[in-house]
Design a protein around this motif. Structure first.
Motif, mmCIF file in Angstrom:
data_model
loop_
_atom_site.group_PDB
_atom_site.id
_atom_site.type_symbol
_atom_site.label_atom_id
_atom_site.label_comp_id
_atom_site.label_asym_id
_atom_site.label_seq_id
_atom_site.Cartn_x
_atom_site.Cartn_y
_atom_site.Cartn_z
ATOM 1 N N THR A 46 -12.714 13.689 28.260
ATOM 2 C CA THR A 46 -11.848 13.404 27.130
ATOM 3 C C THR A 46 -10.826 14.512 26.927
ATOM 4 O OG1 THR A 46 -13.693 12.233 26.091
ATOM 5 C CG2 THR A 46 -11.828 12.758 24.694
ATOM 6 N N MET A 47 -11.250 15.749 27.070
ATOM 7 C CA MET A 47 -10.341 16.891 26.924
ATOM 8 C C MET A 47 -9.289 16.887 28.043
ATOM 9 S SD MET A 47 -11.195 18.522 24.193
ATOM 10 C CE MET A 47 -10.596 20.182 24.311
ATOM 11 N N ALA A 48 -9.718 16.504 29.255
ATOM 12 C CA ALA A 48 -8.781 16.473 30.395
ATOM 13 C C ALA A 48 -7.749 15.372 30.195
ATOM 14 C CB ALA A 48 -9.535 16.263 31.686
ATOM 15 N N GLN A 49 -8.163 14.230 29.637
ATOM 16 C CA GLN A 49 -7.203 13.129 29.394
ATOM 17 C C GLN A 49 -6.235 13.495 28.277
ATOM 18 O OE1 GLN A 49 -9.467 9.608 28.641
ATOM 19 N NE2 GLN A 49 -10.036 9.332 30.784
ATOM 20 N N GLY A 50 -6.716 14.261 27.291
ATOM 21 C CA GLY A 50 -5.867 14.656 26.180
ATOM 22 C C GLY A 50 -4.790 15.637 26.603
ATOM 23 N N LYS A 51 -5.023 16.448 27.620
ATOM 24 C CA LYS A 51 -4.041 17.429 28.080
ATOM 25 C C LYS A 51 -2.960 16.783 28.929
ATOM 26 C CE LYS A 51 -6.959 21.489 27.936
ATOM 27 N NZ LYS A 51 -7.556 22.566 28.711
ATOM 28 N N LYS A 52 -3.236 15.640 29.543
ATOM 29 C CA LYS A 52 -2.269 14.981 30.420
ATOM 30 C C LYS A 52 -1.254 14.275 29.666
ATOM 31 C CE LYS A 52 -5.179 14.229 34.372
ATOM 32 N NZ LYS A 52 -5.721 13.296 35.268
#
Length: 116
Positions: free
Chosen positions: A110-116
């Protein structure tokens, strides 16, 4: 005449206490679960036997051996039950660890998708 007959029939009961006519087993036995009702020679926690009583020593050695064997079997049973409980708890801990790893992975995704 009737009066004398009644008095004669009542007099023996008046002379002796009422408890003499009661049966001995009027009270209920009170035992804890597992009690057999008997007391072991020397008490429950019998320590050492006096050296002067060799006959008592020979008689109680069988009881001591039986008591030790009985205690050992009870201890073994308790240990087995505790081991089963520990196995169940270890399984639950492993399941919770797996669940926490899945949650950590989900949070990281979820954190990785939020940064993209």
């Amino acid at each position: 005449m009737v009066r004398q007959a009644v008095i004669r029939s009542i007099k023996p009961h008046l002379r002796s206490p009422v408890s003499a006519y009661r049966t001995i087993s009027t009270t209920a036995l009170r035992m804890a679960e597992g009690d057999t009702g008997g007391v072991r020679a020397g008490g429950q926690a019998q320590g050492s036997v006096a050296p002067s009583s060799l006959l008592l020593l020979s008689l109680t050695s069988y009881r001591d051996a039986f008591t030790k064997r009985e205690q050992a079997s009870e201890d073994y049973f308790v240990r087995q039950k505790e081991m089963e409980k520990l196995q169940i708890l270890k399984q639950k801990i492993d399941e919770h660890k797996k669940h926490l790893e899945e949650l950590d992975k989900h949070v990281a995704d979820t954190m990785a998708q939020g940064k993209k």
